[in-house]
Design a protein around this motif. Structure first.
Motif, PDB file in Angstrom:
ATOM      1  N   LEU A  18     -77.266  -0.267   4.766  1.00 33.67           N
ATOM      2  CA  LEU A  18     -77.687  -1.051   3.610  1.00 33.67           C
ATOM      3  C   LEU A  18     -78.654  -2.154   4.028  1.00 33.67           C
ATOM      4  CD1 LEU A  18     -77.261  -1.724   0.573  1.00 33.67           C
ATOM      5  CD2 LEU A  18     -75.352  -3.177   1.287  1.00 33.67           C
ATOM      6  N   ARG A  19     -78.370  -2.801   5.134  1.00 29.25           N
ATOM      7  CA  ARG A  19     -79.230  -3.888   5.616  1.00 29.25           C
ATOM      8  C   ARG A  19     -80.639  -3.410   5.952  1.00 29.25           C
ATOM      9  NH1 ARG A  19     -76.458  -7.305  10.309  1.00 29.25           N
ATOM     10  NH2 ARG A  19     -78.536  -8.251  10.176  1.00 29.25           N
ATOM     11  N   CYS A  20     -80.766  -2.154   6.317  1.00 33.39           N
ATOM     12  CA  CYS A  20     -82.061  -1.628   6.780  1.00 33.39           C
ATOM     13  C   CYS A  20     -82.953  -1.124   5.648  1.00 33.39           C
ATOM     14  CB  CYS A  20     -81.826  -0.503   7.788  1.00 33.39           C
ATOM     15  SG  CYS A  20     -81.123  -1.074   9.360  1.00 33.39           S
ATOM     16  N   LYS A  21     -82.491  -1.207   4.411  1.00 31.77           N
ATOM     17  CA  LYS A  21     -83.246  -0.664   3.285  1.00 31.77           C
ATOM     18  C   LYS A  21     -83.844  -1.772   2.407  1.00 31.77           C
ATOM     19  CE  LYS A  21     -82.611   3.714   4.085  1.00 31.77           C
ATOM     20  NZ  LYS A  21     -83.755   4.628   4.313  1.00 31.77           N
ATOM     21  N   LYS A  22     -84.993  -1.459   1.809  1.00 34.72           N
ATOM     22  CA  LYS A  22     -85.608  -2.379   0.857  1.00 34.72           C
ATOM     23  C   LYS A  22     -84.845  -2.303  -0.459  1.00 34.72           C
ATOM     24  CE  LYS A  22     -90.352  -2.484   2.643  1.00 34.72           C
ATOM     25  NZ  LYS A  22     -91.787  -2.237   2.338  1.00 34.72           N
ATOM     26  N   LEU A  23     -84.220  -3.408  -0.837  1.00 33.35           N
ATOM     27  CA  LEU A  23     -83.404  -3.458  -2.041  1.00 33.35           C
ATOM     28  C   LEU A  23     -84.126  -4.286  -3.094  1.00 33.35           C
ATOM     29  CD1 LEU A  23     -79.954  -4.175  -0.348  1.00 33.35           C
ATOM     30  CD2 LEU A  23     -80.874  -1.955  -1.065  1.00 33.35           C
ATOM     31  N   ALA A  24     -84.301  -3.717  -4.269  1.00 27.85           N
ATOM     32  CA  ALA A  24     -85.024  -4.393  -5.340  1.00 27.85           C
ATOM     33  C   ALA A  24     -84.058  -4.851  -6.426  1.00 27.85           C
ATOM     34  CB  ALA A  24     -86.086  -3.470  -5.942  1.00 27.85           C
ATOM     35  N   PRO A  25     -84.069  -6.137  -6.783  1.00 30.34           N
ATOM     36  CA  PRO A  25     -83.206  -6.608  -7.875  1.00 30.34           C
ATOM     37  C   PRO A  25     -83.442  -5.822  -9.159  1.00 30.34           C
ATOM     38  CG  PRO A  25     -84.181  -8.464  -6.695  1.00 30.34           C
ATOM     39  CD  PRO A  25     -84.856  -7.224  -6.176  1.00 30.34           C
ATOM     40  N   GLY A  26     -82.364  -5.448  -9.819  1.00 29.03           N
ATOM     41  CA  GLY A  26     -82.447  -4.667 -11.048  1.00 29.03           C
ATOM     42  C   GLY A  26     -82.211  -3.189 -10.842  1.00 29.03           C
ATOM     43  N   ASN A  27     -82.240  -2.732  -9.600  1.00 29.07           N
ATOM     44  CA  ASN A  27     -82.046  -1.309  -9.312  1.00 29.07           C
ATOM     45  C   ASN A  27     -80.589  -0.982  -8.993  1.00 29.07           C
ATOM     46  OD1 ASN A  27     -84.721  -0.702  -9.696  1.00 29.07           O
ATOM     47  ND2 ASN A  27     -85.241  -0.606  -7.518  1.00 29.07           N
ATOM     48  N   THR A  28     -80.226   0.289  -9.215  1.00 26.42           N
ATOM     49  CA  THR A  28     -78.916   0.823  -8.847  1.00 26.42           C
ATOM     50  C   THR A  28     -79.121   1.952  -7.847  1.00 26.42           C
ATOM     51  OG1 THR A  28     -77.963   0.286 -11.004  1.00 26.42           O
ATOM     52  CG2 THR A  28     -76.809   1.942  -9.694  1.00 26.42           C
ATOM     53  N   TYR A  29     -78.372   1.909  -6.757  1.00 18.49           N
ATOM     54  CA  TYR A  29     -78.542   2.883  -5.668  1.00 18.49           C
ATOM     55  C   TYR A  29     -77.220   3.611  -5.398  1.00 18.49           C
ATOM     56  CZ  TYR A  29     -82.557  -0.190  -4.700  1.00 18.49           C
ATOM     57  OH  TYR A  29     -83.707  -0.945  -4.803  1.00 18.49           O
TER      58      TYR A  29
END
Length: 277
Positions: free
Chosen positions: A189-200
């Motif tokens: 999880l730490r290694c991924k680009k996470l965008a606010p508003g998205n669900t993964y």
């Protein structure tokens, strides 16, 4: 309820079924969970671009203090450590360990220790091998999972009491591409680009089954963290209401965890950072 008894209960919740990474991320178990089963608005985290700067550094050690909101004493401690980089099955991996144990006060009533270890591929951030050792009063268990292409070899050896015979469970589990273990997934999880508003979502092996992990991300508040100062955060939440605060930068350092449990709100706060360069 006695404070010490409450503390030992909390350690059980965070140790066996709800380790730090599980508290944050685990969803309902599904034998056949697969990226192909995603609903339209969910994004496969396996396919998400990696952060531009490598967030994992050999030597990083993160120490968390675990408490219940209404109990003034510490319930226990968790230490996560990226110990070294080494060759494993002809691949370069990070050897990462995590240890959870009760505090001295809680141990008077209920002694608990849990040590996990994962060998995480430096390319793709998928685990090659996972090991888990647990001591819960007189109960002991050892779990080992070795990951292959499309398959995982699972073995568990447990013993309820020292004078009782060991129980053995061994099986092969069909797994989708990108399957994580209970420790590796927090680093994935730490290694991924996470965008606010998205669900993964992504697949996870836990308790000898494959789970589909679903997370939502939103912008968090600015927190004051020991060793880091004031930091902007991202908040990761599951449908069960568990929340994880990550620094809103390429390192994505987990700085806080909260979960509602039967005896109150459980909190794990980052108390000490070592060897971050």
């Amino acid at each position: 309820m006695d404070y010490v008894k409450c503390l030992s209960i909390v350690i059980l919740l965070i140790g066996v079924g709800l380790s730090l990474s599980e508290i944050v991320l685990q969803e309902a178990i599904s034998e056949n969970a697969s990226p192909k089963n995603q609903i339209k608005e969910e994004i496969s985290l396996v396919d998400v671009e990696d952060v531009s700067v490598q967030p994992l550094r050999v030597g990083e050690r993160l120490t968390y203090n675990i408490k219940v909101s209404w109990v003034p004493l510490s319930a226990g401690q968790r230490i996560d450590h990226i110990e070294k980089k080494l060759p494993f099955n002809r691949k370069s991996v990070y050897h990462i360990t995590s240890q959870v144990k009760t505090s001295a006060v809680a141990s008077r009533i209920h002694r608990f220790q849990n040590r996990q270890s994962t060998f995480l591929n430096t390319v793709g951030f998928f685990p090659l091998s996972f090991r888990n050792q647990l001591q819960d009063k007189k109960y002991r268990a050892r779990v080992e999972i070795n990951f292959r292409d499309g398959e995982a070899e699972y073995e568990k050896i447990s013993q309820n009491k020292p004078n009782e015979p060991e129980k053995r469970e061994k099986k092969k589990i069909e797994i989708p591409f990108g399957t994580q273990d209970e420790l590796s997934m927090i680093y994935f999880l730490r290694c991924k680009k996470l965008a606010p508003g998205n669900t993964y979502f992504f697949p996870l092996i836990t308790k000898a089954k494959v789970a589909k992990v679903t997370i939502s991300v939103k912008q968090g508040e600015v927190l004051k963290v020991k060793g880091l100062g004031r930091v902007r955060t991202l908040v990761v939440r599951t449908s069960h209401g568990y929340r994880l605060w990550l620094t809103d930068d390429p390192r994505h350092i987990p700085v806080r965890i909260e979960a509602e449990v039967k005896i109150g709100k459980m909190k794990a706060n980052l108390e000490k950072i070592e060897f971050i360069r």
